[in-house]
Design an enzyme around this catalytic site. Structure first.
Site, PDB file in Angstrom:
ATOM      1  CG  ASP A   3     -11.775  -3.353   6.529  1.00  0.00           C
ATOM      2  OD1 ASP A   3     -13.003  -3.266   6.708  1.00  0.00           O
ATOM      3  OD2 ASP A   3     -10.979  -3.650   7.432  1.00  0.00           O
ATOM      4  CD  GLU A  57      -5.672  -1.865   5.403  1.00  0.00           C
ATOM      5  OE1 GLU A  57      -4.719  -1.147   5.072  1.00  0.00           O
ATOM      6  OE2 GLU A  57      -5.546  -2.868   6.131  1.00  0.00           O
ATOM      7  CG  ASP A  75      -7.001  -5.808   4.992  1.00  0.00           C
ATOM      8  OD1 ASP A  75      -7.832  -5.744   5.925  1.00  0.00           O
ATOM      9  OD2 ASP A  75      -5.849  -6.251   5.137  1.00  0.00           O
ATOM     10  CD  GLU A 125      -6.143  -9.812   5.748  1.00  0.00           C
ATOM     11  OE1 GLU A 125      -5.811  -9.298   6.836  1.00  0.00           O
ATOM     12  OE2 GLU A 125      -7.308  -9.817   5.315  1.00  0.00           O
ATOM     13  NE  ARG A 126      -0.995  -1.945   3.185  1.00  0.00           N
ATOM     14  CZ  ARG A 126      -1.107  -1.083   4.185  1.00  0.00           C
ATOM     15  NH1 ARG A 126      -2.234  -1.049   4.901  1.00  0.00           N
ATOM     16  NH2 ARG A 126      -0.130  -0.259   4.482  1.00  0.00           N
TER      17      ARG A 126
END
Length: 509
Positions: free
Chosen positions: A275, A278, A308, A334-335
């Site tokens: 993403d 990021e 992400d 997802e981070r």
């Protein structure tokens, strides 16, 4: 001189998702202020935090993830909610003012299936003020779903292909090969009028969409019988749908008949999509891309609406090099860094992002939690963060991976990418067949390669065995195959073992 009047469009006020909790906290704050108690400031802080939270809360216990909501305040909300329900109120059917809605009561509530997502709350400008234009795609979709719901033999939902086909039957003016997106259906999903569930997607009407579809049918002079199957029409014939509807949906006769993208072994590469959020910004975000480059992870940065990190299978030999075809693989990450996790819980992004991840249609959802210094300086206690992470894994069904720093997060993404590349790319028929042959004792890689070079698949080997006249001929079929640098024969012993393995239907002796 008269004052000038400023003309413009009035912005609608957002709908309050928790009107009862807001009303009760306001009452408690005013009561504490009238008595001169300092608890008025506690209620004021909790009220301010609740008003910033965009999602509905079903109990006071769920409000504990918000800032300034302690155990005592959550118990007070639960007790007041029980009293409200015992007196005939319903927390789920309250209007923004806190009063009972005038909507007639529906059937008793059923236990929600975990595979079906909870519909989003109606947004401003939803079904109450939205009226689709005549001959529009949104109007056609609502009427099609309404007719399917009223059909006694219907399923109460339609797939994307069925919607396209029924719209395209009456739209010969649409140009072939149209690939525009679905603006009409996307608008209905955004307004909470249509609900998308399952994979492949199924589209059905929400209660708000059903109410609007009924009004649309009445405005066009259609009764429930007219919207369903008409007596003078055979059951297989569809009613008239405006041609502009298919144009707005981006459908056409050619696009309906177009085959889906299929990629065989060796025709694609597995690519990590990062993403853009990021990659931008200062601090730790650009470091992640540097770590991925250091680990030689093939990746691309683009805007992702959900998650992400996702992985796609991209064509290696596309017809249009500027726009290669892609298929999204069944994995998404997802981070969250600990400080970001804390702020997302406070402002409500935590639950909203999990809700969208569960609705994205991908089966393997990973929640990557990255440590960042000490948890003592955060605005939420460490026990609350651990409880939120545990709920994500146990209740929401996510796989939770905890890492120590950004280097470990990048290494985990590199391992996932490598695993997906091996899973989707390395397994072709010949390789699997060679691995199967090497399970026989005495068969080396050279011997397996020699057999695969003459019989590339198990089907071709079985066909050769079927062509043999006698069992003795089957036993000696592979004995003369040349193997290795010295081109020696495979030999009668191994040939006999393979004939027993592929031709004998009884237990081997």
């Amino acid at each position: 001189m008269a004052a000038s009047v400023r003309l413009g469009r009035k912005r609608p006020l957002p709908v309050c998702p928790n009107p009862l909790f807001v009303r009760w906290l306001t009452e408690w704050r005013d009561e504490a202020a009238s008595r001169g108690r300092r608890t008025q400031f506690v209620f004021q802080k909790a009220l301010r935090s609740l008003r910033r939270y965009p999602l509905p809360l079903r109990s006071g216990k769920e409000a504990k993830i918000l800032q300034h909501f302690g155990d005592r305040l959550c118990r007070m909300l639960d007790q007041r909610l029980q009293q409200h329900k015992a007196s005939g109120g319903d927390h789920a059917r309250s209007s923004p003012s806190g009063e009972k809605s005038s909507t007639p009561e529906g059937p008793p509530a059923r236990v929600r299936d975990s595979s079906v997502p909870i519909p989003a709350q109606p947004k401003a400008g939803g079904s109450g003020s939205y009226w689709p234009a005549r001959h529009s795609g949104a109007r056609a979709v609502l009427l099609l779903l309404y007719r399917e719901r009223l059909n006694p033999s219907g399923r109460s939902f339609l797939t994307k292909e069925e919607l396209l086909q029924r719209c395209a039957q009456k739209a010969p003016r649409v140009a072939l090969g149209s690939t525009r997106p679905w603006p009409a259906l996307r608008s209905l999903l955004h307004r909470n009028l249509v609900l998308r569930t399952h994979q492949p997607a199924r589209y059905s009407l929400t209660p708000e969409g059903l109410e609007l579809a009924q009004k649309l049918a009445e405005s066009e002079g259609l009764s429930s019988l007219d919207v369903g199957f008409r007596p003078e029409e055979p059951p297989g014939k569809e009613p008239e749908v405006p041609g502009a509807a298919s144009a707005e949906l981006g459908a056409s006769e050619g696009s309906v008949q177009q085959l889906p993208l299929e990629l065989g072994p060796g025709e694609y590469r597995v690519l990590l999509c990062v993403d853009v959020g990021e990659a931008k910004g200062a601090g730790h975000r650009p470091k992640l891309l540097l770590e991925l480059q250091r680990l030689h992870v093939t990746h691309v940065v683009r805007k992702l609406h959900v998650g992400d990190f996702v992985w796609v299978a991209q064509e290696t030999r596309p017809r249009d090099p500027a726009r290669p075809g892609e298929l999204v693989l069944d994995h998404i990450v997802e981070r969250k860094r600990l400080d970001d996790l804390c702020s997302s819980i406070i402002d409500g992004r935590f639950r909203e992002q999990k809700f969208r991840l569960k609705r994205c249609g991908l089966g393997h959802r990973v929640y990557l939690v990255e440590e960042h210094g000490s948890a003592h300086h955060l605005s939420l206690p460490e026990s609350t963060l651990l409880q939120a992470v545990t709920n994500t894994q146990v209740i929401d069904g996510f796989f939770v991976k905890r890492t120590a720093d950004i280097k470990e997060s990048a290494a985990y993404l590199a391992l996932l990418t490598l695993g997906l590349q091996r899973l989707y790319q390395a397994q072709c028929v010949q390789e699997v067949f060679a691995r199967q042959l090497m399970q026989v004792r005495g068969v080396s890689g050279e011997k397996a390669a020699a057999i695969v070079g003459q019989y590339s698949t198990p089907a071709s080997l079985l066909a050769a065995y079927d062509a043999c006249v006698t069992p003795k001929e089957q036993e000696m079929l592979l004995s003369t195959i040349k193997c290795g640098r010295l081109q020696r024969n495979l030999g009668p012993a191994l040939s006999r073992i393979f004939s027993q393995l592929y031709c004998c239907y009884s237990p081997l002796t």
